[in-house]
Design a protein around this motif. Structure first.
Motif, PDB file in Angstrom:
ATOM      1  N   LYS A   1     -24.583 -75.749 -62.721  1.00 25.64           N
ATOM      2  CA  LYS A   1     -24.234 -76.381 -63.995  1.00 25.64           C
ATOM      3  C   LYS A   1     -24.958 -77.714 -64.120  1.00 25.64           C
ATOM      4  CE  LYS A   1     -19.575 -74.366 -64.070  1.00 25.64           C
ATOM      5  NZ  LYS A   1     -18.124 -74.662 -64.115  1.00 25.64           N
ATOM      6  N   ALA A   2     -25.776 -77.847 -65.139  1.00 25.99           N
ATOM      7  CA  ALA A   2     -26.544 -79.075 -65.321  1.00 25.99           C
ATOM      8  C   ALA A   2     -25.651 -80.289 -65.524  1.00 25.99           C
ATOM      9  CB  ALA A   2     -27.495 -78.921 -66.515  1.00 25.99           C
ATOM     10  N   GLU A   3     -24.507 -80.093 -66.180  1.00 22.69           N
ATOM     11  CA  GLU A   3     -23.619 -81.222 -66.464  1.00 22.69           C
ATOM     12  C   GLU A   3     -23.022 -81.818 -65.187  1.00 22.69           C
ATOM     13  OE1 GLU A   3     -21.180 -77.418 -67.252  1.00 22.69           O
ATOM     14  OE2 GLU A   3     -23.231 -78.172 -67.540  1.00 22.69           O
ATOM     15  N   ASP A   4     -23.000 -81.025 -64.093  1.00 23.67           N
ATOM     16  CA  ASP A   4     -22.447 -81.528 -62.834  1.00 23.67           C
ATOM     17  C   ASP A   4     -23.343 -82.588 -62.200  1.00 23.67           C
ATOM     18  OD1 ASP A   4     -20.159 -80.065 -62.977  1.00 23.67           O
ATOM     19  OD2 ASP A   4     -20.813 -78.473 -61.622  1.00 23.67           O
ATOM     20  N   PHE A   5     -24.555 -82.734 -62.711  1.00 23.98           N
ATOM     21  CA  PHE A   5     -25.425 -83.811 -62.258  1.00 23.98           C
ATOM     22  C   PHE A   5     -24.774 -85.167 -62.522  1.00 23.98           C
ATOM     23  CE2 PHE A   5     -28.971 -86.819 -62.959  1.00 23.98           C
ATOM     24  CZ  PHE A   5     -29.658 -86.677 -61.766  1.00 23.98           C
ATOM     25  N   TYR A   6     -23.923 -85.236 -63.538  1.00 25.86           N
ATOM     26  CA  TYR A   6     -23.278 -86.491 -63.922  1.00 25.86           C
ATOM     27  C   TYR A   6     -21.849 -86.615 -63.407  1.00 25.86           C
ATOM     28  CZ  TYR A   6     -27.255 -86.704 -67.078  1.00 25.86           C
ATOM     29  OH  TYR A   6     -28.525 -86.723 -67.582  1.00 25.86           O
TER      30      TYR A   6
ATOM     31  N   ILE B   1     -16.561 -89.565 -61.268  1.00 25.51           N
ATOM     32  CA  ILE B   1     -15.567 -89.690 -60.205  1.00 25.51           C
ATOM     33  C   ILE B   1     -15.519 -91.127 -59.670  1.00 25.51           C
ATOM     34  CG2 ILE B   1     -14.966 -88.973 -57.854  1.00 25.51           C
ATOM     35  CD1 ILE B   1     -16.084 -86.209 -58.548  1.00 25.51           C
ATOM     36  N   THR B   2     -16.707 -91.706 -59.402  1.00 19.92           N
ATOM     37  CA  THR B   2     -16.731 -93.067 -58.885  1.00 19.92           C
ATOM     38  C   THR B   2     -16.231 -94.058 -59.925  1.00 19.92           C
ATOM     39  OG1 THR B   2     -19.074 -93.230 -59.503  1.00 19.92           O
ATOM     40  CG2 THR B   2     -18.575 -92.650 -57.241  1.00 19.92           C
TER      41      THR B   2
ATOM     42  N   LEU C   1     -14.557 -99.596 -68.152  1.00 16.01           N
ATOM     43  CA  LEU C   1     -14.667 -98.393 -67.323  1.00 16.01           C
ATOM     44  C   LEU C   1     -13.837 -97.248 -67.901  1.00 16.01           C
ATOM     45  CD1 LEU C   1     -14.390 -99.994 -63.759  1.00 16.01           C
ATOM     46  CD2 LEU C   1     -16.440 -99.523 -65.089  1.00 16.01           C
ATOM     47  N   ALA C   2     -12.648 -97.595 -68.387  1.00 16.57           N
ATOM     48  CA  ALA C   2     -11.789 -96.555 -68.955  1.00 16.57           C
ATOM     49  C   ALA C   2     -12.390 -95.982 -70.231  1.00 16.57           C
ATOM     50  CB  ALA C   2     -10.401 -97.135 -69.237  1.00 16.57           C
ATOM     51  N   LEU C   3     -13.060 -96.834 -71.016  1.00 19.12           N
ATOM     52  CA  LEU C   3     -13.703 -96.368 -72.243  1.00 19.12           C
ATOM     53  C   LEU C   3     -14.800 -95.365 -71.922  1.00 19.12           C
ATOM     54  CD1 LEU C   3     -14.003 -96.554 -75.312  1.00 19.12           C
ATOM     55  CD2 LEU C   3     -15.563 -98.499 -74.964  1.00 19.12           C
ATOM     56  N   ARG C   4     -15.552 -95.618 -70.850  1.00 16.45           N
ATOM     57  CA  ARG C   4     -16.574 -94.662 -70.437  1.00 16.45           C
ATOM     58  C   ARG C   4     -15.952 -93.296 -70.178  1.00 16.45           C
ATOM     59  NH1 ARG C   4     -19.500 -98.210 -65.727  1.00 16.45           N
ATOM     60  NH2 ARG C   4     -20.808 -99.552 -67.023  1.00 16.45           N
TER      61      ARG C   4
ATOM     62  N   PRO D   1     -14.637 -85.827 -72.016  1.00 16.41           N
ATOM     63  CA  PRO D   1     -14.624 -84.701 -72.956  1.00 16.41           C
ATOM     64  C   PRO D   1     -16.009 -84.077 -73.148  1.00 16.41           C
ATOM     65  CG  PRO D   1     -13.312 -86.504 -73.816  1.00 16.41           C
ATOM     66  CD  PRO D   1     -14.038 -87.033 -72.622  1.00 16.41           C
ATOM     67  N   LEU D   2     -17.064 -84.905 -73.130  1.00 20.10           N
ATOM     68  CA  LEU D   2     -18.418 -84.371 -73.260  1.00 20.10           C
ATOM     69  C   LEU D   2     -18.790 -83.539 -72.044  1.00 20.10           C
ATOM     70  CD1 LEU D   2     -20.220 -87.538 -74.707  1.00 20.10           C
ATOM     71  CD2 LEU D   2     -19.557 -85.468 -75.945  1.00 20.10           C
ATOM     72  N   TYR D   3     -18.376 -83.993 -70.875  1.00 18.14           N
ATOM     73  CA  TYR D   3     -18.632 -83.229 -69.657  1.00 18.14           C
ATOM     74  C   TYR D   3     -17.924 -81.870 -69.715  1.00 18.14           C
ATOM     75  CZ  TYR D   3     -17.956 -81.616 -64.873  1.00 18.14           C
ATOM     76  OH  TYR D   3     -17.888 -80.839 -63.751  1.00 18.14           O
ATOM     77  N   LEU D   4     -16.694 -81.871 -70.215  1.00 24.85           N
ATOM     78  CA  LEU D   4     -15.918 -80.635 -70.284  1.00 24.85           C
ATOM     79  C   LEU D   4     -16.471 -79.645 -71.312  1.00 24.85           C
ATOM     80  CD1 LEU D   4     -12.299 -82.107 -70.005  1.00 24.85           C
ATOM     81  CD2 LEU D   4     -13.667 -80.994 -68.212  1.00 24.85           C
ATOM     82  N   MET D   5     -17.327 -80.137 -72.199  1.00 25.94           N
ATOM     83  CA  MET D   5     -17.961 -79.253 -73.177  1.00 25.94           C
ATOM     84  C   MET D   5     -19.053 -78.392 -72.539  1.00 25.94           C
ATOM     85  SD  MET D   5     -18.290 -81.808 -76.473  1.00 25.94           S
ATOM     86  CE  MET D   5     -19.320 -80.625 -77.366  1.00 25.94           C
ATOM     87  N   GLY D   6     -19.452 -78.728 -71.327  1.00 27.35           N
ATOM     88  CA  GLY D   6     -20.485 -77.950 -70.652  1.00 27.35           C
ATOM     89  C   GLY D   6     -21.872 -78.212 -71.212  1.00 27.35           C
ATOM     90  N   PRO D   7     -22.727 -77.214 -71.258  1.00 26.06           N
ATOM     91  CA  PRO D   7     -24.105 -77.390 -71.743  1.00 26.06           C
ATOM     92  C   PRO D   7     -24.169 -77.950 -73.165  1.00 26.06           C
ATOM     93  CG  PRO D   7     -23.869 -75.278 -70.649  1.00 26.06           C
ATOM     94  CD  PRO D   7     -22.488 -75.831 -70.773  1.00 26.06           C
ATOM     95  N   ASP D   8     -23.190 -77.617 -73.989  1.00 22.10           N
ATOM     96  CA  ASP D   8     -23.215 -78.106 -75.368  1.00 22.10           C
ATOM     97  C   ASP D   8     -23.071 -79.622 -75.449  1.00 22.10           C
ATOM     98  OD1 ASP D   8     -23.476 -75.516 -76.261  1.00 22.10           O
ATOM     99  OD2 ASP D   8     -21.320 -75.221 -76.594  1.00 22.10           O
ATOM    100  N   GLY D   9     -22.441 -80.231 -74.447  1.00 26.60           N
ATOM    101  CA  GLY D   9     -22.240 -81.676 -74.477  1.00 26.60           C
ATOM    102  C   GLY D   9     -23.185 -82.443 -73.585  1.00 26.60           C
ATOM    103  N   LEU D  10     -24.149 -81.733 -72.964  1.00 27.01           N
ATOM    104  CA  LEU D  10     -25.032 -82.370 -71.987  1.00 27.01           C
ATOM    105  C   LEU D  10     -25.850 -83.503 -72.586  1.00 27.01           C
ATOM    106  CD1 LEU D  10     -26.180 -82.466 -69.127  1.00 27.01           C
ATOM    107  CD2 LEU D  10     -27.883 -80.770 -69.835  1.00 27.01           C
ATOM    108  N   ALA D  11     -26.504 -83.254 -73.701  1.00 31.50           N
ATOM    109  CA  ALA D  11     -27.357 -84.281 -74.315  1.00 31.50           C
ATOM    110  C   ALA D  11     -26.535 -85.503 -74.711  1.00 31.50           C
ATOM    111  CB  ALA D  11     -28.078 -83.704 -75.525  1.00 31.50           C
ATOM    112  N   ALA D  12     -25.367 -85.262 -75.309  1.00 30.53           N
ATOM    113  CA  ALA D  12     -24.511 -86.371 -75.725  1.00 30.53           C
ATOM    114  C   ALA D  12     -23.985 -87.133 -74.511  1.00 30.53           C
ATOM    115  CB  ALA D  12     -23.350 -85.848 -76.563  1.00 30.53           C
ATOM    116  N   LEU D  13     -23.661 -86.407 -73.437  1.00 36.63           N
ATOM    117  CA  LEU D  13     -23.172 -87.047 -72.215  1.00 36.63           C
ATOM    118  C   LEU D  13     -24.237 -87.974 -71.636  1.00 36.63           C
ATOM    119  CD1 LEU D  13     -21.189 -87.385 -69.877  1.00 36.63           C
ATOM    120  CD2 LEU D  13     -22.120 -85.282 -68.872  1.00 36.63           C
ATOM    121  N   ALA D  14     -25.454 -87.465 -71.522  1.00 35.14           N
ATOM    122  CA  ALA D  14     -26.543 -88.275 -70.977  1.00 35.14           C
ATOM    123  C   ALA D  14     -26.829 -89.489 -71.851  1.00 35.14           C
ATOM    124  CB  ALA D  14     -27.799 -87.430 -70.838  1.00 35.14           C
TER     125      ALA D  14
END
Length: 284
Positions: A152-157, A162-163, A217-220, A226-239
Motif C-alpha cells: 500500500k503506497a499510503e503506508d509510506f506515510y 504514528i510518531t 500536532l493534533a491538527l495534522r 482520514p486521508l490515509y484511511l481513504m487509501g490510494p484515493d487520498g494519497l495525493a492529498a495526504l502527501a
C-alpha cells in the motif's frame, strides 16, 4: 527543538526541537551536534547556576534548539535550516511524483531512498554532522519497508502519523505532570533555567505554550488520518497536506508559543547579560 512535521526522511515527526523535538525536525528537524560550535545553545549560554539549570541546557542542546544573537529563539534554524527542511520534504515529494507517474511502488520507494542517500552524501562533502541525514535514511527505509510489505503506497506515510501521535501523548503528559516541554526549551533560551516552575504564572504560560504545539500536532492528525484511511484515493492529498502542514505550520506554532510565553513586561527585541556576565540572553 524536533523538528517540524518531517517526511519519513527525518527523525520522528513533530517539533524538531519540541518533539520532532525534531524537529526535526522535525522534529523533528535539528543539528544538535553543531550546537556546540555555531550559535547553538552550548556556545551561547554557559548556565552553571544549578544542576537543574544544567539539565535544562543539556535538554535544549540535544533537542537542537538554537537562538539568535539577540537571544530570541531561532525557529528556522531550530527546524533544521533550509537544508534540513529540504531533507525532510524531498524524499516524500519524490515518492509521490514517482508513484503518480509510474503507479509502481518499487521504483517509487527506490527513488525516495535514493533522495535521502543523496542528502547524506552532500553532508559528507560539506563535512556537516550526519545525524539528521542518517536518521532520514533510516526513517525513509522504515517507511519504504512498511509500504513494500503491505503493498500500500499510503503506508509510506504511516510511520510519520504514528510518531506524531506519540508526540501528542508525550506533550500532554508533560503538561499534566507540570513539566511542559515549552518550558524546558524556552526557559533555557530565556535563561530562566527551571526557576519558572516555582512561579505559578510562568508555569501556566508554558503549559499554554505547550498546548499550542499540541494543537498543531493534533491538527495534522485530524486532517491526515482520514486521508490515509481513504487509501490510494487520498494519497495525493495526504502527501500535499504533509508538505503544507510540515515545516511552515511547525514554525508558525513554535513562534506563537514563544510569543505567548513571554514574561510580563519583558522586551525580547534586545539581549542582556546573564547572571555570570558571560553569555547573552533575554532580560525577564
Amino acid at each position: 527543538m524536533t523538528a517540524p512535521q518531517h517526511e519519513p526522511s527525518s527523525t520522528p515527526e513533530g517539533p524538531g526541537a519540541l518533539g520532532e523535538p525534531g524537529a526535526a525536525s522535525e522534529s523533528g528537524i535539528a543539528e544538535a551536534e553543531a550546537s556546540g560550535r555555531d550559535n547553538g545553545p552550548a556556545s551561547n549560554v554557559r548556565d552553571t547556576t544549578t544542576p537543574t539549570s544544567a539539565l535544562a541546557a543539556e535538554y535544549a542542546a540535544k533537542a537542537g534548539l538554537h537562538r539568535t544573537h539577540t537571544g530570541q529563539v531561532d525557529v528556522l534554524r531550530s527546524a533544521g535550516g533550509i537544508q534540513g527542511i529540504a531533507e525532510s520534504i524531498a524524499p516524500g515529494l519524490v515518492f509521490l511524483i514517482a508513484f503518480t507517474i509510474t503507479r509502481d511502488l518499487t521504483p517509487s520507494l527506490v527513488a525516495a531512498l535514493g533522495t535521502a542517500a543523496v542528502f547524506t552524501v552532500v553532508r559528507l562533502v560539506q563535512r556537516k554532522p550526519l545525524t539528521q541525514a542518517l536518521a532520514g535514511v533510516v526513517g525513509v527505509g522504515i517507511s519504504a519497508w512498511l509500504a513494500n510489505s503491505t503493498g500500500k503506497a499510503e503506508d509510506f506515510y504511516l510511520p510519520g502519523l504514528i510518531t506524531n501521535a506519540a508526540y501528542v501523548l508525550a506533550m500532554v503528559l508533560s503538561i499534566i505532570i507540570k513539566w511542559p516541554v515549552a518550558g524546558l526549551l524556552f526557559g533555557f533560551i530565556r535563561n530562566e533555567g527551571l526557576d519558572w516552575r516555582k512561579d505559578p504564572v510562568r508555569l501556566k504560560a508554558y503549559r499554554l505554550g505547550t498546548w499550542i504545539i499540541v494543537a498543531v500536532l493534533a491538527l495534522r492528525l485530524l486532517v491526515q488520518v482520514p486521508l490515509y484511511l481513504m487509501g490510494p484515493d487520498g494519497l495525493a492529498a495526504l502527501a500535499t497536506t504533509r508538505l503544507i502542514m510540515g515545516a511552515p505550520l511547525y514554525i508558525l506554532g513554535v513562534w506563537i508559543a514563544w510569543l505567548v510565553t513571554r514574561p510580563a513586561g519583558s522586551s525580547e527585541a534586545t539581549a542582556g547579560n546573564t547572571k555570570d556576565g558571560q553569555a547573552e540572553g533575554l532580560q525577564p
